[in-house]
Scaffold this motif. Structure first.
Motif: not given
Length: 415
Positions: A303-332
């Motif tokens: 359970a402790q190991l899964v908590a650590i690995e889930s934290f890593q993925i959750e940090r990644l998920s937050r970053c992907l939300r940031q990237l997905d919130a930025v519209s790219e000019p010149g594309s859809d």
């Protein structure tokens, strides 16, 4: 209009993200590459879905990525074909151990550095590497040298966003000029030494000459960037507090990397979760990361190991939300649609020191994602992970037939 619109005032300059008018003259937005890795693999029962295809249920570790289900490919049964044991995880991004690199024309260069070389002088920084500890030796140059990450968010901020003073700029120009002069002298000496060298020594000298030329090219690029101001970025306020948590610090790292992509400071970045990292701030975690992998299948330690690995993925998920919130000019699409995101490890599972069936997922990048994929080929043989890397290189715009130990490509298509 230049690729970046620049506002000048108060003696400085502010570089803005890519604007519509500039995008219209520059074509499609560039592709970026983000690698997030750890050295100890993932608990397989909590990382790999139980079935295959696009409608599988995400296990506990991947729950935070559920919102991105249709833009993720999780790859099972891919690795570098290495024996089990510690020390082989450093082959994560290249498939080659340093001691075996002499047999390859580019030694054990990692996939991110091939992309960084391709981006070249189009960006201020060919690549950016960050962590909160000494890192996990993910990135390797064509000379077989591992690139150290910046292990302090404050230093990363200064590196990416703090402009040099006039005195510092003058000193930087002097150093660049002096180094280029030294390289000119070395080049002349090489020609003299090579004329009397054996065949073997000539091969070694040719490799060294290539390194010198690459360094000359790099110095020429650096000269052009010295007087260009960097984009402005607000220092993450939580980092100024002595109570800044591991969550705050990784949020800052990912936020800075995301903005570096948005403003085209770089197109290649790696973020590492080293095994020396202290995760005791996480709820329910009171043992070290490495110790948690050796859990004897005890439920509380798993359970402790899964908590650590889930934290890593959750940090990644937050970053992907940031990237997905930025519209790219010149594309859809969004910034995420133009960023290849790779998460994984050079070790399958630290609990058994397995280097097989590496935990790999790819997100974003404009791919037609496939959910959970069984990558075994032939008679149940695991696919070389470098096959996937060759496909990622093609998406980045690097045209080549092979990458290190690849035997083909991975079927991951893009529009």
């Amino acid at each position: 209009m230049d690729r970046r619109t620049v506002l000048r005032g108060l003696g400085g300059a502010l570089a803005l993200p890519l604007l519509e008018a500039a995008a219209a003259t520059q074509g499609s937005p560039p592709i970026r590459f983000l690698v997030v890795g750890n050295p100890l693999g993932m608990h397989p029962d909590h990382f790999f879905p139980s079935g295959f295809g696009g409608e599988v249920e995400f296990p506990e570790t991947l729950q935070s990525l559920g919102w991105l289900r249709d833009r993720i490919t999780i790859v099972s049964h891919t690795d570098h074909g290495m024996n089990n044991g510690h020390g082989r995880e450093i082959s994560f991004l290249n498939g080659i151990l340093p001691e075996n690199s002499a047999a390859f024309p580019e030694k054990n260069i990692s996939v991110d550095q091939v992309m960084a070389r391709h981006a070249g002088s189009q960006v201020r920084y060919a690549s950016v590497h960050a962590a909160l500890k000494s890192g996990i030796r993910m990135s390797w140059s064509s000379n077989g040298v591992d690139l150290k990450p910046i292990a302090d968010p404050h230093r990363l901020f200064d590196h990416l966003f703090r402009n040099l003073t006039p005195v510092e700029k003058a000193a930087r120009r002097e150093v660049i000029g002096r180094n280029r002069s030294i390289l000119d002298t070395v080049g002349q000496q090489l020609a003299s030494v090579r004329s009397s060298a054996s065949n073997w020594d000539r091969q070694r000298l040719d490799q060294f000459t290539t390194s010198v030329r690459e360094l000359e090219h790099t110095l020429a690029e650096r000269q052009g960037w010295v007087d260009r101001d960097k984009p402005a970025f607000d220092f993450p306020p939580r980092l100024a507090s002595p109570q800044a948590t591991i969550e705050d610090r990784y949020s800052a790292i990912f936020g800075m990397v995301a903005y570096a992509f948005e403003t085209d400071l770089t197109r290649v970045a790696t973020v590492a979760f080293p095994n020396e990292l202290d995760y005791s701030e996480l709820e329910g975690v009171d043992r070290g990361y490495h110790a948690c992998t050796h859990n004897g299948k005890k439920e509380d330690l798993v359970a402790q190991l899964v908590a650590i690995e889930s934290f890593q993925i959750e940090r990644l998920s937050r970053c992907l939300r940031q990237l997905d919130a930025v519209s790219e000019p010149g594309s859809d699409g969004t910034l995420l649609d133009h960023t290849i995101v790779l998460f994984g490890s050079g070790m399958g599972y630290g609990g058994t020191h397995s280097n097989r069936d590496l935990p790999i997922l790819v997100a974003g990048g404009g791919f037609r994602h496939r959910g959970h994929v069984d990558a075994r080929v032939g008679k149940g043989t695991s696919m070389p992970l470098c096959n996937l890397y060759l496909t990622l290189l093609h998406r980045f715009g690097v045209e080549r037939d092979r990458f290190n130990t690849s035997t083909g490509t991975f079927d991951l298509r893009y529009a």
